[in-house]
Every structure is written in C-alpha cells, then in structure tokens.
Write an enzyme that holds these catalytic residues in place. Sequence first.
Site, PDB file in Angstrom:
ATOM      1  N   HIS A 370      31.619  42.837  39.990  1.00  0.00           N
ATOM      2  CA  HIS A 370      30.767  41.662  40.245  1.00  0.00           C
ATOM      3  C   HIS A 370      30.269  41.624  41.688  1.00  0.00           C
ATOM      4  O   HIS A 370      30.739  42.388  42.555  1.00  0.00           O
ATOM      5  CB  HIS A 370      31.534  40.376  39.920  1.00  0.00           C
ATOM      6  N   CYS A 388      39.421  42.871  41.252  1.00  0.00           N
ATOM      7  CA  CYS A 388      38.080  43.208  40.770  1.00  0.00           C
ATOM      8  C   CYS A 388      37.425  44.221  41.693  1.00  0.00           C
ATOM      9  O   CYS A 388      37.890  44.484  42.809  1.00  0.00           O
ATOM     10  CB  CYS A 388      37.211  41.958  40.690  1.00  0.00           C
TER      11      CYS A 388
END
Length: 458
Positions: A370, A388
């Site tokens: 992301h 992440c």
Amino acid sequence: MSARIRTLGTVSTVTAALLLAAAAHSPGTGAAPHGTAVAPQGPVDTLLTASAPRDTQLALGKKGLCRAPGGGRICLISHPGADTWTVPMTAGRKSVEQPVALAGRLALTMRANGRITDVSVTGSRGSALAGALSADGRTWRSTWAVPAGFRYRATVRAESPSGDPVVSTLRFRTAAPQGRRLTAEFGPGPGTYGVGQPVTATLNRPVPARRTEARARIEQSLRVNSSPQVEGAWYWVDEQTLHYRPRTFWPAHTEITVRSALDGVHIGDGVYGAGSKPLTLRIGDRIEAITDASTHTMTVLRNGEEIRTIPVTTGKAGYRTRNGIKTVLAKERLVRMRGEGIGIARGSSDYFDLKVHYATRVTWSGEYVHAAPWSVGSHGVANVSHGCTGMSMSNAAWFFDLVRPGDIVQVVNSLGEDMTPFDNGYGDWNLSWKKWRKGSTVQAANKVPAGPRLSPMA
C-alpha cells in the site's frame, strides 16, 4: 443401488461370448436371489451377465420371459445362491428389462479367444463412462462405479477367434439415488485472474481422511481442464475443502474449465454425488512482484520482463514481513488500518490509526502492499512498517492498477516467519510439488482417463 437393465441383440453370430458384469458394492451379504433357472434353447450369440448384491430380488420365472424359437430369444438365467444372472441374446430380439444393482464398476469380458477392439459407454446427459482395457484385449472395466440416475448405451466392438467383427449394444438405466447428496461449489468465481490463482472446491459434507476410497472418487469426479493443458492435482486442505493448482504457475492467458462429474456417484455410507455448477475462468498476463527485504526494493515483472523497480519498506523488528509466495486476494482503494487489528493496544508507542490508499491485500491477517507517504524517507533505505510493504503514493497507485487477484507477490530475505500454505490466504505455492501431491488421495496429477473408447494393447 437398484436399476433396470435393457439388452439389445448382437448383429453377428459368433462362437465367442461377451460377458457383462457390474461388480457389486457389497457382495456376499444378505439373502440369495430367488427364481427359476431357465435354459436357453438353440444357438446363443452373446452372453451378457450382470452381478448384483445377494439381497437383490431378481424377480425371475415370469411366464413368457423366454420367447418361442424362430424369431430370436432373450432369456434370463439365475441359479439359487448365485449372485449373477445371464442374458443370452440372439439377433432380432428387441429388449427385456429386469431389476439390476450397479453399485460397482462395469466390466465387459470376452469368454472365448476373441478380443474386444473398442468400447464406448455414454450417458443420457452426454457424459462418458471412462474405463480401461486389459493388455490382452479380453476385459474392459470402468474406472469407477456406475453413477446412479442415468441411462446408458454401451457399444462393444469385438473380434471372434476367426477374426469376424462383432458389434453388441447394451442399454441400461440406473435407478435414481436415494439418501444424502454431496455437492461441490467451485471458486474463485468466473473472471480473469493471475497465474498464481488456485481453483477451490468446497463440499457441502465433510469427508474424513480415513475414507480414502470416497476421497479418491471425489477427486476423480472433479475435473479441471485447461488450454494449454498442464499437469496439476487436487490437495485436501480439510474435510470439506480442496485446492487445485498446476505443478508450476498457470501459463499466461490459460483458459480453465472446472466441472463436477459427481452426479449419481456413490461416495459411500449412503451418500451420492449431485450436480454442481461448472466454472470457467481465464488467466491474464504473468505479473510477479518480488520484494527483497534486505535491499528494500520491489521488482515487478510482466511475462518475465522487468517493468519497474520500486523503493519500499517492509516490517521492522517485532513485525517482520512474512517470507514466501503470496497471491493478491483483493484490492481496496481506501482502507482504515488500526493497531488493534494486529494486537497493538491503544496507547502503545507502536499504535497506529491511518487511512491507507491503494491497499492490495495479500493475507487475511492484514498484510498489504500500500501507499505509505508517512514513511517515504525510509523507502529503499530501512524497514519501518508493521509488516506491510509500503511505497510512495504514485508507485502504490501504479501497482494497484496493474495487479489483479491471483497475481504473485513474493517476499525474500526477510527475517520474518514463512508464509503458511492455507490458513492466511493462498500460500499454496510454498509447498513443493512433491509435498503437494501428498495431499492428493489418488496421487495422480490431472490424469483422469481421456475417454471410454479404448483398444487393446498390442
């Protein structure tokens, strides 16, 4: 199961005899069939014999069952205590019907020194009953038990000992199954996916690992065909879930069709297969994103060619990103991420509450690729995330638009744990092909018999 069998006469007179047998599911139990033995009179062209469980009532001895000589005959013959009966056929006779159990495999066997040259068994709904012919050409046997609830036409071509051609046709109908039904729902659904997308099958009833024969019948009945054709196999994830994948990633632009041939198949314990909705899906370009946590870069390839290298940050100490191969599960243009989702209490120095753009999900536990504009100074330099893979807003938008579910996202050289195969997304590719095949009951990778028409080996 009970059924009605209809037999049609041969078109040639031969000295060889053809034996039809359906191996009973549970022979040797119950009471013996009853009836009067009826001997055929005159020459017999072909003998078709079907076996049935001993508790099957054959209802023999009816008046007029054996026709008068001159126009051809069909007689049913049974012997008290036996579990078979024969149907002698002569040319010109139309048909006869009797109850018959076909809870086992269908077998066609030459009783003399002739040989079978070709067999075709087709069902009323266009299905084919697959089987194999013995090396000597004497016996053909269906791969699995004959499914219930269908009409069939079996055409057998053979040669007599003198080389004369013989054609014999048998028509029979198996009774509708009684009892519980088993279905399979295929996933992920119609559409276009990446090369790492497994096919899934979810059963409506559990099938324990100890029931190996039932699992084998189910696997053989769940058909995956692809163009181009590739080697692949099912894996039993649990008692109600199977995954199918090729040996290596799907080739780009593969067309895949998935269907069930479970309808009418006796699974065991009174359970029969039922119809399931087929699935068609397509594979797009081969998109792979390989993140090296030690160099803080993601390399993106399309069909084997590098198209972009992106500076990234991955998980810091205590939140290391998982190593291994993952596949894209979903895309969320805007998602709110909070520390509670990964066990970080509010008030902790590690707590976060962020609105995240261009979030590409790769695990169900919350690992994404992301946009991370708040850590842009660490991209390509250090690992500072909570697990992440973060990148700039522009790179995240580009990646988000490029990928689709099933595309490959691989992490290497991380200090984190390895991606698990099944409990956190599609980690199927982290199993070697050898280990994958061990999850298949039949131990055969996409080797369903191609069709029912087989000739004897030389």
